[in-house]
Design an enzyme around this catalytic site. Structure first.
Site, PDB file in Angstrom:
ATOM      1  N   GLN A 223      -9.708  -3.321   0.414  1.00  0.00           N
ATOM      2  CA  GLN A 223      -8.627  -2.349   0.535  1.00  0.00           C
ATOM      3  C   GLN A 223      -9.049  -1.198   1.444  1.00  0.00           C
ATOM      4  O   GLN A 223      -8.278  -0.708   2.267  1.00  0.00           O
ATOM      5  CB  GLN A 223      -8.256  -1.805  -0.854  1.00  0.00           C
ATOM      6  CG  GLN A 223      -7.004  -0.954  -0.889  1.00  0.00           C
ATOM      7  CD  GLN A 223      -5.731  -1.775  -0.807  1.00  0.00           C
ATOM      8  OE1 GLN A 223      -5.744  -2.981  -1.085  1.00  0.00           O
ATOM      9  NE2 GLN A 223      -4.632  -1.152  -0.424  1.00  0.00           N
ATOM     10  N   SER A 258      -4.127   0.706  -5.203  1.00  0.00           N
ATOM     11  CA  SER A 258      -3.215  -0.399  -4.893  1.00  0.00           C
ATOM     12  C   SER A 258      -3.081  -1.359  -6.076  1.00  0.00           C
ATOM     13  O   SER A 258      -4.053  -1.637  -6.785  1.00  0.00           O
ATOM     14  CB  SER A 258      -3.745  -1.177  -3.685  1.00  0.00           C
ATOM     15  OG  SER A 258      -3.068  -2.422  -3.557  1.00  0.00           O
ATOM     16  N   HIS A 260      -2.805  -4.350  -5.674  1.00  0.00           N
ATOM     17  CA  HIS A 260      -3.626  -5.516  -5.303  1.00  0.00           C
ATOM     18  C   HIS A 260      -5.046  -5.348  -5.849  1.00  0.00           C
ATOM     19  O   HIS A 260      -5.723  -6.336  -6.124  1.00  0.00           O
ATOM     20  CB  HIS A 260      -3.650  -5.700  -3.793  1.00  0.00           C
ATOM     21  CG  HIS A 260      -2.340  -6.168  -3.245  1.00  0.00           C
ATOM     22  ND1 HIS A 260      -1.866  -7.447  -3.423  1.00  0.00           N
ATOM     23  CD2 HIS A 260      -1.374  -5.510  -2.551  1.00  0.00           C
ATOM     24  CE1 HIS A 260      -0.676  -7.576  -2.842  1.00  0.00           C
ATOM     25  NE2 HIS A 260      -0.350  -6.403  -2.313  1.00  0.00           N
ATOM     26  N   ASP A 267       1.742 -10.573  -2.487  1.00  0.00           N
ATOM     27  CA  ASP A 267       2.562 -10.461  -1.280  1.00  0.00           C
ATOM     28  C   ASP A 267       3.022 -11.860  -0.927  1.00  0.00           C
ATOM     29  O   ASP A 267       2.209 -12.781  -0.821  1.00  0.00           O
ATOM     30  CB  ASP A 267       1.748  -9.869  -0.128  1.00  0.00           C
ATOM     31  CG  ASP A 267       1.460  -8.379  -0.334  1.00  0.00           C
ATOM     32  OD1 ASP A 267       2.162  -7.744  -1.145  1.00  0.00           O
ATOM     33  OD2 ASP A 267       0.545  -7.871   0.336  1.00  0.00           O
ATOM     34  N   GLU A 310       9.043  -2.802   1.118  1.00  0.00           N
ATOM     35  CA  GLU A 310       8.194  -3.996   1.219  1.00  0.00           C
ATOM     36  C   GLU A 310       8.848  -5.170   0.497  1.00  0.00           C
ATOM     37  O   GLU A 310       8.578  -5.417  -0.690  1.00  0.00           O
ATOM     38  CB  GLU A 310       6.801  -3.738   0.619  1.00  0.00           C
ATOM     39  CG  GLU A 310       5.960  -2.773   1.437  1.00  0.00           C
ATOM     40  CD  GLU A 310       4.470  -2.783   1.055  1.00  0.00           C
ATOM     41  OE1 GLU A 310       3.707  -2.129   1.762  1.00  0.00           O
ATOM     42  OE2 GLU A 310       4.098  -3.459   0.073  1.00  0.00           O
ATOM     43  N   HIS A 313       6.344  -7.551  -1.471  1.00  0.00           N
ATOM     44  CA  HIS A 313       5.406  -7.157  -2.533  1.00  0.00           C
ATOM     45  C   HIS A 313       6.077  -7.260  -3.906  1.00  0.00           C
ATOM     46  O   HIS A 313       6.980  -6.486  -4.232  1.00  0.00           O
ATOM     47  CB  HIS A 313       4.917  -5.729  -2.269  1.00  0.00           C
ATOM     48  CG  HIS A 313       3.889  -5.238  -3.255  1.00  0.00           C
ATOM     49  ND1 HIS A 313       2.559  -5.083  -2.937  1.00  0.00           N
ATOM     50  CD2 HIS A 313       4.008  -4.857  -4.547  1.00  0.00           C
ATOM     51  CE1 HIS A 313       1.890  -4.629  -3.992  1.00  0.00           C
ATOM     52  NE2 HIS A 313       2.760  -4.473  -4.992  1.00  0.00           N
TER      53      HIS A 313
HETATM   54 ZN    ZN Z   1       1.406  -5.897  -1.391  1.00  0.00          ZN
END
Ligand code: ZN
Length: 339
Positions: A223, A258, A260, A267, A310, A313
């Site tokens: 990241q 994040s 993630h 994603d 997004e 996401h």
């Molecule tokens: Zn993402």
């Protein structure tokens, strides 16, 4: 004469001895308190929020979190009494490379309500006094001072990380597993989330849709690299360091902030906003909530999420929360009362 002087002298000596003893007890008491405060909270002068007796309880809570994570098939909610106050020490035992000195030894105090499968999640209230911003965050120069994310929320599916709430330094999901491998590659997800993603993926496949997996769980280091690459791109376009960092953060969240890094997000499709015109996006918009996933950064919520739209996401929050969020047309921050 002596008969009067001797008792008087004895009285004086006794009084002096008494004063000495009282002072000794008081001093020892102060020393004990100070020692407890220092050992519990070495990084701050703000000792008023520390409750030493809560440490064992917080360890129990963290153990529960780890244990529940080993049950990969059935996500479980945190066990606990109807209302419990826990003081959590987020120790940092990282194996990941990191330059972040973010929360060195933060202590958070959290009031968690009993998990509920249907009610809206008024699950946490974190007092400002007990959650210090991390002023030594590497991107503080651009105005980022995230507080520690609350990992002990009553419902783990609602853990909030964003630019204001950061995971503990070096956080790694309790257990990572690969998502199902269909037409496209599998990616790593938190093991509590992956079964739901797999179910969704296979359901889409049945409908003739490939939910092409682009990115699952990312390490802090990855990241950081992505984020700093983005900053470099903007800097090479002539932006100042602060401007470049702020702009980068609307697209890639700073490391530790994040979803993630949390392992709860995938994603899907492509990292282009035109993905919203695809069959896969149409399918997700219709069905993702049935599997517990939400469109995390909607087009009309950018002022709250601080992240660009997004369409790719998708974040796991559990079926009932996903359906409620979708029906209400809110983003996760609004749903959690943290907008
Ligand atoms: Zn993402």
């Amino acid at each position: 004469m002596n008969r009067k002087i001797i008792p008087a002298a004895l009285a004086v000596i006794a009084a002096a001895a008494l004063i000495f003893c009282v002072r000794a007890v008081v001093t020892k008491g102060r020393q004990t308190i100070n020692t407890a405060e220092i050992s519990e909270n070495p990084q701050t002068d703000d000792t008023s929020v520390v409750t030493v007796t809560d440490v064992s309880q917080s360890l129990t809570e963290e153990s529960s979190l780890t244990e529940s994570a080993t049950d990969s098939a059935v996500p479980v909610t945190m066990p606990g009494p109807a209302s419990v106050t826990v003081s959590t020490r987020l120790d940092t035992t990282s194996s990941l490379p990191s330059t972040s000195k973010a929360p060195a030894s933060p202590v958070t105090s959290t009031t968690a309500a009993k998990p509920s499968s249907t009610a809206a999640p008024k699950t946490t209230s974190t007092t400002a006094a007990s959650t210090k911003a991390t002023s030594d965050y590497p991107y503080a120069y651009a105005g980022f001072n995230p507080r520690p994310a609350d990992l002990n929320v009553a419902d783990w599916r609602l853990i909030l990380v964003n630019r204001d709430y950061i995971l503990p330094d070096g956080y790694e999901p309790p257990e990572l597993v690969h998502s199902v491998k269909g037409d496209s590659d599998s990616k790593l997800l938190d093991s509590r989330v992956a079964p739901y993603y797999n179910e969704m993926y296979l359901a889409a496949q049945k409908d003739g849709i490939d939910l092409y997996t682009v990115s699952g769980c990312r390490s802090y280091a990855r990241q950081k690299t992505n984020f700093e690459n983005k900053i470099s791109t903007y800097r090479s376009n002539g932006m100042s360091k602060v401007e470049a960092t702020q702009k980068a953060a609307t697209i890639i969240l700073p490391p530790g902030t994040s979803e993630h890094n949390l392992g709860f997000a995938m994603d899907i499709g492509s990292l282009e906003q035109s993905f919203e015109n695809s069959k896969a996006f149409e399918w997700l918009s219709k069905h993702a909530a049935d599997y517990g996933f939400i469109l995390r950064y909607p087009k009309n919520k950018q002022d709250i999420t601080k992240i660009i739209y997004e369409p790719w996401h998708w974040r796991y929050v559990g079926v009932e929360h996903a359906k409620a969020i979708k029906a209400a047309g809110v983003c996760l921050e609004e749903y959690l009362g943290k907008a």
